[in-house]
Design a protein around this motif. Sequence first.
Motif, mmCIF file in Angstrom:
data_model
loop_
_atom_site.group_PDB
_atom_site.id
_atom_site.type_symbol
_atom_site.label_atom_id
_atom_site.label_comp_id
_atom_site.label_asym_id
_atom_site.label_seq_id
_atom_site.Cartn_x
_atom_site.Cartn_y
_atom_site.Cartn_z
ATOM 1 N N THR A 27 0.834 -1.206 0.000
ATOM 2 C CA THR A 27 0.000 0.000 0.000
ATOM 3 C C THR A 27 0.867 1.254 0.000
ATOM 4 N N LEU A 28 1.906 1.268 0.811
ATOM 5 C CA LEU A 28 2.799 2.430 0.867
ATOM 6 C C LEU A 28 3.491 2.651 -0.477
ATOM 7 N N GLU A 29 4.027 1.593 -1.071
ATOM 8 C CA GLU A 29 4.695 1.739 -2.372
ATOM 9 C C GLU A 29 3.717 2.247 -3.430
ATOM 10 N N THR B 85 5.012 -4.467 -7.019
ATOM 11 C CA THR B 85 4.711 -5.728 -7.706
ATOM 12 C C THR B 85 5.363 -6.902 -6.987
ATOM 13 N N VAL B 86 6.610 -6.754 -6.598
ATOM 14 C CA VAL B 86 7.312 -7.830 -5.890
ATOM 15 C C VAL B 86 6.651 -8.090 -4.535
ATOM 16 N N LEU B 87 6.289 -7.035 -3.815
ATOM 17 C CA LEU B 87 5.640 -7.205 -2.511
ATOM 18 C C LEU B 87 4.308 -7.926 -2.657
ATOM 19 N N ALA B 88 3.531 -7.572 -3.662
ATOM 20 C CA ALA B 88 2.244 -8.248 -3.886
ATOM 21 C C ALA B 88 2.481 -9.718 -4.229
ATOM 22 N N ASP B 89 3.481 -9.998 -5.050
ATOM 23 C CA ASP B 89 3.799 -11.374 -5.408
ATOM 24 C C ASP B 89 4.226 -12.170 -4.172
ATOM 25 N N LEU B 90 5.077 -11.576 -3.329
ATOM 26 C CA LEU B 90 5.501 -12.249 -2.095
ATOM 27 C C LEU B 90 4.310 -12.532 -1.177
ATOM 28 N N HIS B 91 3.334 -11.684 -1.253
ATOM 29 C CA HIS B 91 2.120 -11.822 -0.442
ATOM 30 C C HIS B 91 1.191 -12.895 -1.021
ATOM 31 N N GLY B 92 1.505 -13.389 -2.212
ATOM 32 C CA GLY B 92 0.707 -14.447 -2.816
ATOM 33 C C GLY B 92 -0.416 -13.944 -3.711
ATOM 34 N N VAL B 93 -0.379 -12.671 -4.044
ATOM 35 C CA VAL B 93 -1.408 -12.104 -4.906
ATOM 36 C C VAL B 93 -1.213 -12.625 -6.326
ATOM 37 N N LEU C 190 -1.457 -6.804 -9.016
ATOM 38 C CA LEU C 190 -0.022 -6.885 -9.273
ATOM 39 C C LEU C 190 0.489 -5.709 -10.103
ATOM 40 N N PHE C 191 -0.294 -5.305 -11.115
ATOM 41 C CA PHE C 191 0.200 -4.292 -12.040
ATOM 42 C C PHE C 191 -0.642 -3.023 -12.077
ATOM 43 N N GLY C 192 -1.726 -2.974 -11.323
ATOM 44 C CA GLY C 192 -2.568 -1.782 -11.274
ATOM 45 C C GLY C 192 -2.249 -0.952 -10.051
ATOM 46 N N ASN C 193 -2.932 0.169 -9.943
ATOM 47 C CA ASN C 193 -2.729 1.026 -8.776
ATOM 48 C C ASN C 193 -3.965 1.886 -8.575
ATOM 49 N N GLU C 194 -4.669 1.638 -7.479
ATOM 50 C CA GLU C 194 -5.854 2.423 -7.160
ATOM 51 C C GLU C 194 -5.632 3.346 -5.965
ATOM 52 N N GLU C 195 -4.388 3.426 -5.480
ATOM 53 C CA GLU C 195 -4.095 4.283 -4.337
ATOM 54 C C GLU C 195 -4.068 5.746 -4.768
#
Length: 108
Positions: free
Chosen positions: A42-44, A79-87, A93-98
């Motif tokens: 979320t921060l990234e 993207t890497v953090l989401a992947d590590l989280h199992g997303v 992974l590649f979008g951004n709604e923040e």
Amino acid sequence: SYAEAISGATGISAGQPNEELVAEFEPLFTGSSTDFLTSAHTLEQTLVSTHTSLIADYESTNAISLTSAIADVEARHATVLADLHGVDDLDVLFGNEEAPLDLTGDHA
């Protein structure tokens, strides 16, 4: 160090850390690994959105290039953090709604 680099390229003072943001996120990084990965992602994403929104206000091509490079690195981190989280949802992974941070007034 990103703030200092942008400050040097734009001539705008880097200021102090956003205490409100630090207070909001700091406790989230001390919990479980799931909490950590969610908070870091979320921060990234928030920082990608914020840096991207700043580019429109810059006149310096150096500031635009630097900020674009920073946003690119932050997006890769997210993207890497989401992947590590199992997303496995490509929109996550590649979008951004923040939303970008409010850098006006007391929040600057």
